[in-house]
Design a protein around this motif. Structure first.
Motif, PDB file in Angstrom:
ATOM      1  N   VAL A 210      10.849   4.977  19.317  1.00  0.00           N
ATOM      2  CA  VAL A 210      10.748   3.930  18.295  1.00  0.00           C
ATOM      3  C   VAL A 210      12.119   3.346  17.974  1.00  0.00           C
ATOM      4  CG1 VAL A 210      10.150   3.466  15.894  1.00  0.00           C
ATOM      5  CG2 VAL A 210       8.640   4.876  17.298  1.00  0.00           C
ATOM      6  N   VAL A 211      13.104   4.212  17.759  1.00  0.00           N
ATOM      7  CA  VAL A 211      14.451   3.733  17.420  1.00  0.00           C
ATOM      8  C   VAL A 211      15.032   2.901  18.555  1.00  0.00           C
ATOM      9  CG1 VAL A 211      16.822   4.459  16.973  1.00  0.00           C
ATOM     10  CG2 VAL A 211      14.931   5.581  15.789  1.00  0.00           C
ATOM     11  N   THR A 212      14.854   3.369  19.787  1.00  0.00           N
ATOM     12  CA  THR A 212      15.369   2.622  20.936  1.00  0.00           C
ATOM     13  C   THR A 212      14.696   1.263  21.055  1.00  0.00           C
ATOM     14  OG1 THR A 212      15.797   4.690  22.127  1.00  0.00           O
ATOM     15  CG2 THR A 212      15.704   2.676  23.432  1.00  0.00           C
ATOM     16  N   ALA A 213      13.390   1.219  20.841  1.00  0.00           N
ATOM     17  CA  ALA A 213      12.674  -0.054  20.908  1.00  0.00           C
ATOM     18  C   ALA A 213      13.188  -1.030  19.863  1.00  0.00           C
ATOM     19  CB  ALA A 213      11.171   0.188  20.722  1.00  0.00           C
ATOM     20  N   VAL A 214      13.428  -0.547  18.662  1.00  0.00           N
ATOM     21  CA  VAL A 214      13.928  -1.412  17.588  1.00  0.00           C
ATOM     22  C   VAL A 214      15.328  -1.915  17.918  1.00  0.00           C
ATOM     23  CG1 VAL A 214      14.651  -1.450  15.170  1.00  0.00           C
ATOM     24  CG2 VAL A 214      12.498  -0.351  15.800  1.00  0.00           C
ATOM     25  N   VAL A 215      16.182  -1.014  18.391  1.00  0.00           N
ATOM     26  CA  VAL A 215      17.563  -1.405  18.699  1.00  0.00           C
ATOM     27  C   VAL A 215      17.600  -2.434  19.832  1.00  0.00           C
ATOM     28  CG1 VAL A 215      19.751  -0.578  19.655  1.00  0.00           C
ATOM     29  CG2 VAL A 215      18.599   0.734  17.874  1.00  0.00           C
ATOM     30  N   LEU A 216      16.813  -2.195  20.874  1.00  0.00           N
ATOM     31  CA  LEU A 216      16.849  -3.108  22.017  1.00  0.00           C
ATOM     32  C   LEU A 216      16.251  -4.470  21.701  1.00  0.00           C
ATOM     33  CD1 LEU A 216      15.911  -0.774  25.016  1.00  0.00           C
ATOM     34  CD2 LEU A 216      18.179  -1.553  24.311  1.00  0.00           C
ATOM     35  N   ARG A 217      15.291  -4.514  20.801  1.00  0.00           N
ATOM     36  CA  ARG A 217      14.586  -5.779  20.548  1.00  0.00           C
ATOM     37  C   ARG A 217      15.153  -6.556  19.368  1.00  0.00           C
ATOM     38  NH1 ARG A 217       8.122  -6.428  20.727  1.00  0.00           N
ATOM     39  NH2 ARG A 217       8.678  -6.058  22.911  1.00  0.00           N
ATOM     40  N   TYR A 218      15.649  -5.859  18.335  1.00  0.00           N
ATOM     41  CA  TYR A 218      15.955  -6.569  17.088  1.00  0.00           C
ATOM     42  C   TYR A 218      17.423  -6.512  16.668  1.00  0.00           C
ATOM     43  CZ  TYR A 218      10.877  -6.439  16.591  1.00  0.00           C
ATOM     44  OH  TYR A 218       9.532  -6.585  16.803  1.00  0.00           O
ATOM     45  N   THR A 219      18.289  -5.926  17.453  1.00  0.00           N
ATOM     46  CA  THR A 219      19.691  -5.822  17.031  1.00  0.00           C
ATOM     47  C   THR A 219      20.608  -6.573  17.984  1.00  0.00           C
ATOM     48  OG1 THR A 219      20.205  -3.807  18.285  1.00  0.00           O
ATOM     49  CG2 THR A 219      19.204  -3.536  16.104  1.00  0.00           C
ATOM     50  N   GLY A 220      21.830  -6.826  17.503  1.00  0.00           N
ATOM     51  CA  GLY A 220      22.812  -7.485  18.338  1.00  0.00           C
ATOM     52  C   GLY A 220      23.195  -6.661  19.555  1.00  0.00           C
ATOM     53  N   THR A 221      23.210  -5.349  19.382  1.00  0.00           N
ATOM     54  CA  THR A 221      23.532  -4.481  20.517  1.00  0.00           C
ATOM     55  C   THR A 221      22.520  -4.653  21.638  1.00  0.00           C
ATOM     56  OG1 THR A 221      24.573  -2.842  19.065  1.00  0.00           O
ATOM     57  CG2 THR A 221      23.867  -2.089  21.240  1.00  0.00           C
ATOM     58  N   GLY A 222      21.233  -4.715  21.265  1.00  0.00           N
ATOM     59  CA  GLY A 222      20.203  -4.920  22.275  1.00  0.00           C
ATOM     60  C   GLY A 222      20.346  -6.255  22.971  1.00  0.00           C
ATOM     61  N   LEU A 223      20.699  -7.279  22.210  1.00  0.00           N
ATOM     62  CA  LEU A 223      20.886  -8.615  22.796  1.00  0.00           C
ATOM     63  C   LEU A 223      22.068  -8.619  23.761  1.00  0.00           C
ATOM     64  CD1 LEU A 223      20.031 -11.578  22.868  1.00  0.00           C
ATOM     65  CD2 LEU A 223      21.555 -11.991  20.915  1.00  0.00           C
ATOM     66  N   LYS A 224      23.146  -7.924  23.390  1.00  0.00           N
ATOM     67  CA  LYS A 224      24.317  -7.860  24.274  1.00  0.00           C
ATOM     68  C   LYS A 224      23.995  -7.109  25.565  1.00  0.00           C
ATOM     69  CE  LYS A 224      27.617  -7.982  20.431  1.00  0.00           C
ATOM     70  NZ  LYS A 224      28.605  -7.188  19.655  1.00  0.00           N
ATOM     71  N   LEU A 225      23.255  -6.001  25.443  1.00  0.00           N
ATOM     72  CA  LEU A 225      22.871  -5.253  26.640  1.00  0.00           C
ATOM     73  C   LEU A 225      22.004  -6.107  27.561  1.00  0.00           C
ATOM     74  CD1 LEU A 225      22.032  -1.733  25.148  1.00  0.00           C
ATOM     75  CD2 LEU A 225      23.933  -2.290  26.669  1.00  0.00           C
ATOM     76  N   THR A 226      21.089  -6.862  26.946  1.00  0.00           N
ATOM     77  CA  THR A 226      20.236  -7.739  27.740  1.00  0.00           C
ATOM     78  C   THR A 226      21.056  -8.803  28.459  1.00  0.00           C
ATOM     79  OG1 THR A 226      18.415  -7.409  26.180  1.00  0.00           O
ATOM     80  CG2 THR A 226      18.262  -9.301  27.651  1.00  0.00           C
ATOM     81  N   SER A 227      22.027  -9.358  27.773  1.00  0.00           N
ATOM     82  CA  SER A 227      22.886 -10.376  28.378  1.00  0.00           C
ATOM     83  C   SER A 227      23.656  -9.803  29.556  1.00  0.00           C
ATOM     84  CB  SER A 227      23.854 -10.923  27.327  1.00  0.00           C
ATOM     85  OG  SER A 227      24.766 -11.834  27.897  1.00  0.00           O
ATOM     86  N   VAL A 228      24.208  -8.608  29.369  1.00  0.00           N
ATOM     87  CA  VAL A 228      24.962  -7.960  30.452  1.00  0.00           C
ATOM     88  C   VAL A 228      24.047  -7.653  31.626  1.00  0.00           C
ATOM     89  CG1 VAL A 228      26.224  -5.874  31.100  1.00  0.00           C
ATOM     90  CG2 VAL A 228      26.733  -7.025  28.946  1.00  0.00           C
ATOM     91  N   GLY A 229      22.831  -7.246  31.321  1.00  0.00           N
ATOM     92  CA  GLY A 229      21.887  -6.936  32.384  1.00  0.00           C
ATOM     93  C   GLY A 229      21.515  -8.154  33.200  1.00  0.00           C
ATOM     94  N   HIS A 230      21.402  -9.306  32.550  1.00  0.00           N
ATOM     95  CA  HIS A 230      21.034 -10.536  33.266  1.00  0.00           C
ATOM     96  C   HIS A 230      22.203 -11.082  34.086  1.00  0.00           C
ATOM     97  CE1 HIS A 230      16.961 -11.161  32.001  1.00  0.00           C
ATOM     98  NE2 HIS A 230      17.261 -11.106  30.714  1.00  0.00           N
ATOM     99  N   SER A 231      23.407 -11.078  33.493  1.00  0.00           N
ATOM    100  CA  SER A 231      24.560 -11.634  34.215  1.00  0.00           C
ATOM    101  C   SER A 231      25.855 -11.090  33.623  1.00  0.00           C
ATOM    102  CB  SER A 231      24.565 -13.160  34.133  1.00  0.00           C
ATOM    103  OG  SER A 231      25.722 -13.677  34.760  1.00  0.00           O
TER     104      SER A 231
END
Length: 359
Positions: A217-238
């Motif tokens: 649950v905590v990981t899902a919240v962090v990845l979807r709703y926090t700036g850290t999750g957004l940054k990780l997603t950005s790094v993963g894409h490019s």
């Protein structure tokens, strides 16, 4: 207009990970029935044995939940690394490192240590052990450009070897040898370092179920709703585009892989802190590799991580009873599990191609 929108919505629902997993499970049941008949076993007897192994008693349910929780922790870590564009195939080694660190910590604690102190210390040691193990691969990735797939894979063997050495050497963690029959394993952890049962004495379900649920649950919240999750997603894409935007790409990749290793190490710590409360050779039972499969099938969806982990956890427990009570060969159970994995993988590949407009 409403009718024209219905098929795309239906296809979207069919492509959902939960729908794909359910369909794969139904087809797998059919394959299992064919194998049961081919083995000369009455299908009703086999089904009763499978049901008994999965849901027939508090012990069966508790065992299944514990197995599912271990898989969920490893797969959740895999999803974190995957979000950062990394593939962590080192769950087995990280689990071993975490179990080793947890055992060393639990054995070093005073005998009368309270559970409120001993359990968090043991679990934190496991998390840090796994995180440190994964960080080796992360540093090689960010500083030298070495593929994390290769390094995490090779570190699996090193981690398993470290556990083997630790439980065979009396100068390390092996219990005192009193006879030739003394097992190569550690002493039992202090009482205050052991995970408590959560469903009474009749069920082996421990607090690892709660730990895994909170982690998902905590990981899902962090990845979807926090700036850290957004940054990780950005790094993963490019990574290149993220670097141009000023994001600390290396630090995010190192952190993502370290968290993945930490969650696998936490799983190892929970295994050591569960009955029989010792570190033994091959204590992981291959959970690291199975958790990798769960992570691959989930494709970054934490909902799918929970669903597939439960599915494989209960199927494993039911398969054991199927061998014992119905006489179905162990190879048949392994075939069923392999078919399930292949069907889910094939269905998700079809889903991706349909979503991308190709066949």
């Amino acid at each position: 207009m409403t009718l024209s929108l219905a098929p795309p919505r239906l296809l979207s629902r069919l492509r959902h990970p939960l729908s794909l997993a359910t369909g794969a499970a139904i087809l797998t049941v059919g394959v299992g029935a064919v194998l049961v008949v081919a083995a000369g076993t009455d299908p009703s007897t086999a089904w009763a044995a499978l049901d008994e192994g999965m849901f027939g008693s508090p012990y069966s349910v508790g065992t299944s939940l514990n197995s599912a929780a271990v898989l969920a922790l490893i797969a959740t870590g895999f999803s974190v690394a995957h979000r950062a564009g990394l593939v962590n195939v080192g769950g087995e080694g990280q689990l071993c490192a975490g179990g080793l660190a947890a055992a060393a910590t639990g054995l070093a604690l005073p005998v009368q240590v309270p559970a409120a102190v001993g359990i968090p210390l043991t679990l934190c040691a496991g998390f840090l052990g796994g995180a440190g193990w994964a960080w080796i691969a992360a540093l090689l990735k960010t500083r030298r450009g070495t593929s994390e797939v290769i390094t995490t894979l090779l570190l699996n063997f090193v981690g398993a070897g470290a556990v083997s050495v630790a439980v065979h050497e009396e100068g390390l963690l092996r219990q005192q040898v009193t006879s030739s029959e003394t097992l190569p394993q550690s002493q039992a952890l202090a009482e205050g370092a052991r995970l408590p049962l959560i469903a009474g004495a009749q069920s082996p379900a421990t607090a690892i179920v709660v730990v895994a649920a909170v982690a998902v649950v905590v990981t899902a919240v962090v990845l979807r709703y926090t700036g850290t999750g957004l940054k990780l997603t950005s790094v993963g894409h490019s990574p290149a585009a993220s670097a141009r935007l000023g994001l600390p790409v290396s630090r995010l990749q190192e952190g993502g892989l370290a968290v993945a290793g930490g969650l696998a190490g936490l799983a190892g710590a929970c295994l050591v802190a569960s009955a029989p409360y010792v570190l033994a050779e091959h204590f992981s039972s291959g959970y690291g590799f199975t958790g990798l499969v769960v992570g691959l099938l989930a494709r970054g969806s934490l909902t799918a991580v929970a669903a597939v982990s439960l599915l494989l956890g209960f199927l494993t427990s039911g398969g054991i009873n199927l061998q014992l009570a119905a006489g179905v060969p162990a190879s048949s159970v392994q075939i069923v599990q392999s078919v399930l994995v292949l069907l889910i993988a094939a269905a998700m590949l079809w889903s991706n191609r349909r979503a991308g407009g190709t066949v």
